[in-house]
Design a protein around this motif. Structure first.
Motif, PDB file in Angstrom:
ATOM      1  N   PRO A 101      37.152 -17.746  18.812  1.00  0.00           N
ATOM      2  CA  PRO A 101      38.403 -18.033  19.087  1.00  0.00           C
ATOM      3  C   PRO A 101      38.651 -17.341  20.336  1.00  0.00           C
ATOM      4  CG  PRO A 101      38.488 -16.961  16.979  1.00  0.00           C
ATOM      5  CD  PRO A 101      37.118 -16.680  17.764  1.00  0.00           C
ATOM      6  N   PHE A 102      39.354 -18.209  21.416  1.00  0.00           N
ATOM      7  CA  PHE A 102      39.579 -17.829  22.645  1.00  0.00           C
ATOM      8  C   PHE A 102      40.726 -18.583  23.286  1.00  0.00           C
ATOM      9  CE2 PHE A 102      39.356 -17.190  27.245  1.00  0.00           C
ATOM     10  CZ  PHE A 102      39.132 -15.858  27.454  1.00  0.00           C
ATOM     11  N   ALA A 103      41.910 -17.692  23.658  1.00  0.00           N
ATOM     12  CA  ALA A 103      43.031 -18.149  24.124  1.00  0.00           C
ATOM     13  C   ALA A 103      43.731 -19.325  23.291  1.00  0.00           C
ATOM     14  CB  ALA A 103      42.876 -18.529  25.642  1.00  0.00           C
ATOM     15  N   GLY A 104      43.501 -19.314  21.921  1.00  0.00           N
ATOM     16  CA  GLY A 104      44.171 -20.226  21.047  1.00  0.00           C
ATOM     17  C   GLY A 104      42.994 -21.544  21.067  1.00  0.00           C
ATOM     18  N   TYR A 105      41.898 -21.385  21.449  1.00  0.00           N
ATOM     19  CA  TYR A 105      40.842 -22.487  21.463  1.00  0.00           C
ATOM     20  C   TYR A 105      39.909 -21.946  20.438  1.00  0.00           C
ATOM     21  CZ  TYR A 105      43.258 -25.630  24.816  1.00  0.00           C
ATOM     22  OH  TYR A 105      44.103 -26.555  25.093  1.00  0.00           O
ATOM     23  N   SER A 106      38.951 -22.981  20.036  1.00  0.00           N
ATOM     24  CA  SER A 106      37.673 -22.645  19.329  1.00  0.00           C
ATOM     25  C   SER A 106      36.701 -23.016  20.576  1.00  0.00           C
ATOM     26  CB  SER A 106      37.507 -23.573  18.211  1.00  0.00           C
ATOM     27  OG  SER A 106      36.081 -23.419  17.805  1.00  0.00           O
ATOM     28  N   LEU A 108      18.049 -20.863  37.387  1.00  0.00           N
ATOM     29  CA  LEU A 108      18.152 -22.531  37.328  1.00  0.00           C
ATOM     30  C   LEU A 108      19.539 -22.960  37.538  1.00  0.00           C
ATOM     31  CD1 LEU A 108      15.352 -22.992  34.463  1.00  0.00           C
ATOM     32  CD2 LEU A 108      15.170 -23.318  36.999  1.00  0.00           C
ATOM     33  N   ALA A 109      20.028 -23.478  36.209  1.00  0.00           N
ATOM     34  CA  ALA A 109      21.472 -23.970  36.378  1.00  0.00           C
ATOM     35  C   ALA A 109      21.979 -23.918  34.926  1.00  0.00           C
ATOM     36  CB  ALA A 109      21.519 -25.422  36.701  1.00  0.00           C
ATOM     37  N   GLY A 110      23.080 -23.686  34.645  1.00  0.00           N
ATOM     38  CA  GLY A 110      23.875 -23.789  33.344  1.00  0.00           C
ATOM     39  C   GLY A 110      25.025 -24.633  33.562  1.00  0.00           C
ATOM     40  N   LEU A 111      25.225 -25.281  32.111  1.00  0.00           N
ATOM     41  CA  LEU A 111      26.496 -26.135  32.184  1.00  0.00           C
ATOM     42  C   LEU A 111      27.352 -25.334  31.222  1.00  0.00           C
ATOM     43  CD1 LEU A 111      27.799 -28.812  32.999  1.00  0.00           C
ATOM     44  CD2 LEU A 111      26.601 -29.982  31.143  1.00  0.00           C
ATOM     45  N   PHE A 112      28.757 -25.244  31.710  1.00  0.00           N
ATOM     46  CA  PHE A 112      29.769 -24.549  31.049  1.00  0.00           C
ATOM     47  C   PHE A 112      30.862 -25.491  30.523  1.00  0.00           C
ATOM     48  CE2 PHE A 112      28.677 -20.248  31.508  1.00  0.00           C
ATOM     49  CZ  PHE A 112      27.816 -20.241  32.683  1.00  0.00           C
ATOM     50  N   ASP A 113      31.557 -25.561  29.619  1.00  0.00           N
ATOM     51  CA  ASP A 113      32.709 -26.360  29.281  1.00  0.00           C
ATOM     52  C   ASP A 113      33.894 -25.274  29.317  1.00  0.00           C
ATOM     53  OD1 ASP A 113      34.827 -27.751  28.251  1.00  0.00           O
ATOM     54  OD2 ASP A 113      34.084 -28.309  26.380  1.00  0.00           O
ATOM     55  N   VAL A 114      34.717 -25.511  30.273  1.00  0.00           N
ATOM     56  CA  VAL A 114      35.617 -24.469  30.583  1.00  0.00           C
ATOM     57  C   VAL A 114      37.198 -25.049  30.401  1.00  0.00           C
ATOM     58  CG1 VAL A 114      34.519 -22.702  31.651  1.00  0.00           C
ATOM     59  CG2 VAL A 114      35.425 -24.658  33.028  1.00  0.00           C
ATOM     60  N   SER A 115      37.006 -25.987  29.595  1.00  0.00           N
ATOM     61  CA  SER A 115      38.336 -27.049  29.417  1.00  0.00           C
ATOM     62  C   SER A 115      39.554 -26.281  28.860  1.00  0.00           C
ATOM     63  CB  SER A 115      37.952 -28.467  28.513  1.00  0.00           C
ATOM     64  OG  SER A 115      36.858 -29.137  29.099  1.00  0.00           O
ATOM     65  N   HIS A 116      39.073 -25.042  28.304  1.00  0.00           N
ATOM     66  CA  HIS A 116      40.411 -24.437  27.653  1.00  0.00           C
ATOM     67  C   HIS A 116      41.239 -23.859  28.985  1.00  0.00           C
ATOM     68  CE1 HIS A 116      37.406 -21.549  29.215  1.00  0.00           C
ATOM     69  NE2 HIS A 116      37.980 -20.692  28.566  1.00  0.00           N
ATOM     70  N   ASP A 126      51.309 -31.299  34.044  1.00  0.00           N
ATOM     71  CA  ASP A 126      50.250 -30.461  33.381  1.00  0.00           C
ATOM     72  C   ASP A 126      49.231 -31.530  32.791  1.00  0.00           C
ATOM     73  OD1 ASP A 126      48.687 -28.784  31.619  1.00  0.00           O
ATOM     74  OD2 ASP A 126      50.428 -27.926  30.673  1.00  0.00           O
ATOM     75  N   ARG A 127      48.179 -31.381  33.541  1.00  0.00           N
ATOM     76  CA  ARG A 127      46.769 -32.213  33.129  1.00  0.00           C
ATOM     77  C   ARG A 127      45.858 -31.619  32.196  1.00  0.00           C
ATOM     78  NH1 ARG A 127      46.933 -37.020  35.062  1.00  0.00           N
ATOM     79  NH2 ARG A 127      45.076 -37.146  35.829  1.00  0.00           N
ATOM     80  N   SER A 128      46.339 -30.336  31.653  1.00  0.00           N
ATOM     81  CA  SER A 128      45.358 -29.638  30.727  1.00  0.00           C
ATOM     82  C   SER A 128      44.781 -30.225  29.666  1.00  0.00           C
ATOM     83  CB  SER A 128      46.120 -28.607  30.215  1.00  0.00           C
ATOM     84  OG  SER A 128      46.656 -27.644  31.104  1.00  0.00           O
ATOM     85  N   GLU A 129      45.579 -31.178  28.988  1.00  0.00           N
ATOM     86  CA  GLU A 129      45.017 -32.119  27.952  1.00  0.00           C
ATOM     87  C   GLU A 129      44.367 -33.245  28.239  1.00  0.00           C
ATOM     88  OE1 GLU A 129      45.639 -30.563  24.887  1.00  0.00           O
ATOM     89  OE2 GLU A 129      46.824 -28.847  25.817  1.00  0.00           O
TER      90      GLU A 129
END
Lengths: 130, 364
Positions: B25-30, B48-56, B141-144
């Motif tokens: 759980p982080f800031a209300g998101y899983s 090399l390179a890493g891919l992160f989902d930071v959509s929260h 707000d474009r977050s969602e």
């Protein structure tokens, strides 16, 4: 990872392997090391220190978190795994063998019987234990 | 096991589960904390390179004829100096000079700004904007409706180049451009939170899997979770709001004075308080620490100088690239010029070197 048949386990996920001479080798389970993640430091007691069962006798630090080690049985530390000073990752790589942490001279060998055997520990884990 | 039922899920949630991510759980998101190992993921981003989902993270557009002026008044940095296609790091302060959030602002046009907000601060920032923003500008707000991926690491340009016609060589640090990535309309920014070369991608949530799958298909890219994002940012000396800074800390004591443009700007929220703090002198100062002895520093640990408590750590971890424990924390004025201090780790004093972050700088 297969849970070693002859090991005994505490609810805090330490294992104790009865060496048959009044001593046990102690470490943490595969489940515990997996939950902690990359282990980067193990703080071990000094040889000669004595602990009661469930006393904290050391600390395991992973990248993300810190976790106490609890003595599965009462007794005196007669050896520590010095290899962990330079290679704490052994606890991740080989939790039941090369990643052992301390060896304890038991003051009450009867306590071993109060720990879970491999089957009970597996059931304990399946029950959703942390 | 922590119950995740009440947590919000990002559009790529199912992908993370399929990839075997450990969710937290982080800031209300899983959110994924790690897929394989924090250490391995950390080192992959450095090599090399890493891919992160930071959509929260929060993504809010401010639009309208006076968008630039309206946002400028909310920020300590000089938003008016931004040109189209450029990004700016800034803090947003309350009238007392406390940091409401630290954020990156992208200027998409003279009447359209994108604010990238810390996940935990989305509500605080929204209410701050609602309360203090003036002028002909509106909040969208474009977050969602959008997602945000970060592709970070020395191979990131080569990898991203395989999926876009954009000229990535001319996209300099802290610039952004709109184009297509894997056929999806994307805002491509050369920004990040790892101290490594890299990009952040903003695009519609409906296309999340298309871009994620394409980038992850490269043999040089591994999926990375929030665990290594934290260790990477700490090595790079980047602050974390909610930990190193918050509404009770001001940008001057946090070493973010370079974000406060007293001379270039007119009035902004927090200006008076910050001027007062600057003229009155700081009570404490954020410094970096490298542990010399054995152990791992953690947030909250006491900092001592000659047996006297002089501060506390706000961040602390093991740093996989440096193979040492590093931390950030505030030291009281009068002691902030010490080159060595002790950090109290479970009652044991361990010596630490005092340094100016960053702890790690990539070779260019």
């Amino acid at each position: 990872m297969e849970i070693p048949e002859k090991y005994r386990f505490s609810q805090q996920h330490e294992w104790a392997d009865d060496e048959g001479d009044g001593t046990v080798t102690v470490g943490i389970s595969h489940h515990a090391q997996d939950a902690l993640g990359d282990i980067v430091f193990v703080e071990m007691p000094a040889v000669g220190e004595a602990f009661d069962r469930e006393d904290d006798f050391g600390v395991v630090e992973s990248v993300k978190t810190v976790s106490d080690l609890y003595a599965p049985v009462s007794g005196e530390v007669i050896a520590v795994n010095e290899a962990l000073e330079d290679a704490p990752e052994l606890v991740n790589e080989s939790p039941y063998e090369n990643g052992w942490i301390v060896r304890i001279q038991m003051s009450d060998p009867g306590e071993l019987e109060e720990l879970m055997d491999a089957d009970s520990y597996e059931e304990f884990l399946d029950g959703g234990a942390q | 096991m922590t119950k995740t039922a009440s947590l919000k899920e990002v559009p790529l949630h199912q992908r993370h589960i399929e990839l075997g991510a450990r969710m937290t759980p982080f800031a209300g998101y899983s959110m994924p904390v790690q897929y394989s190992s924090i250490k391995d993921e950390h080192l992959a981003v450095r090599s090399l390179a890493g891919l992160f989902d930071v959509s929260h993270m929060g993504r809010v557009e401010i639009k309208g004829p006076q968008a630039v002026e309206a946002v400028d008044r909310l920020m300590t940095n000089d938003v008016k100096s931004l040109r189209d296609g450029k990004a700016l790091y800034t803090v947003m302060c309350n009238p007392e000079g406390g940091i409401v959030d630290d954020l990156v602002i992208y200027r998409l046009s003279h009447k359209r700004l994108l604010l990238c907000i810390n996940a935990a601060n989305r509500e605080a920032v929204a209410s701050h904007i609602d309360r203090y923003m003036v002028g002909d500008a509106e909040v969208d707000d474009r977050s969602e409706s959008t997602v945000q991926l970060a592709l970070q690491g020395p191979k990131s340009k080569e990898v991203l180049g395989q999926y876009t016609e954009l000229d990535l060589d001319s996209l300099k640090f802290f610039r952004c451009v709109e184009g297509e990535v894997a056929g999806v309309a994307t805002l491509v920014a050369r920004t990040g939170y790892t101290g490594e070369a890299g990009f952040e991608l903003y695009f519609p949530a409906a296309q999340a899997k298309v871009v994620w799958d394409a980038l992850l298909d490269s043999p040089d890219v591994i999926a990375c979770g929030l665990g290594c994002r934290d260790t990477l940012r700490l090595e790079a000396g980047l602050l974390l709001h909610g930990q190193d800074i918050d509404a009770s800390t001001d940008p001057l004591e946090a070493g973010l004075g370079w974000l406060v443009k007293f001379d270039a700007k007119g009035d902004f929220v927090g200006r008076k308080a910050l001027e007062k703090i600057q003229s009155g002198g700081l009570n404490r100062r954020l410094r970096g620490f490298v542990l010399e002895g054995r152990g791992v520093m953690r947030p909250g640990y006491t900092i001592e100088s000659e047996g006297e408590a002089v501060g506390a750590l706000t961040s602390g971890s093991y740093a996989p690239t440096l193979e040492a424990s590093i931390g950030l924390g505030y030291i009281d004025s009068g002691f902030d010029d010490r080159s060595r201090v002790d950090v109290v780790i479970r009652g044991r004093r361990v010596e630490a070197r005092v340094v100016d972050p960053p702890f790690y700088e990539r070779s260019k």
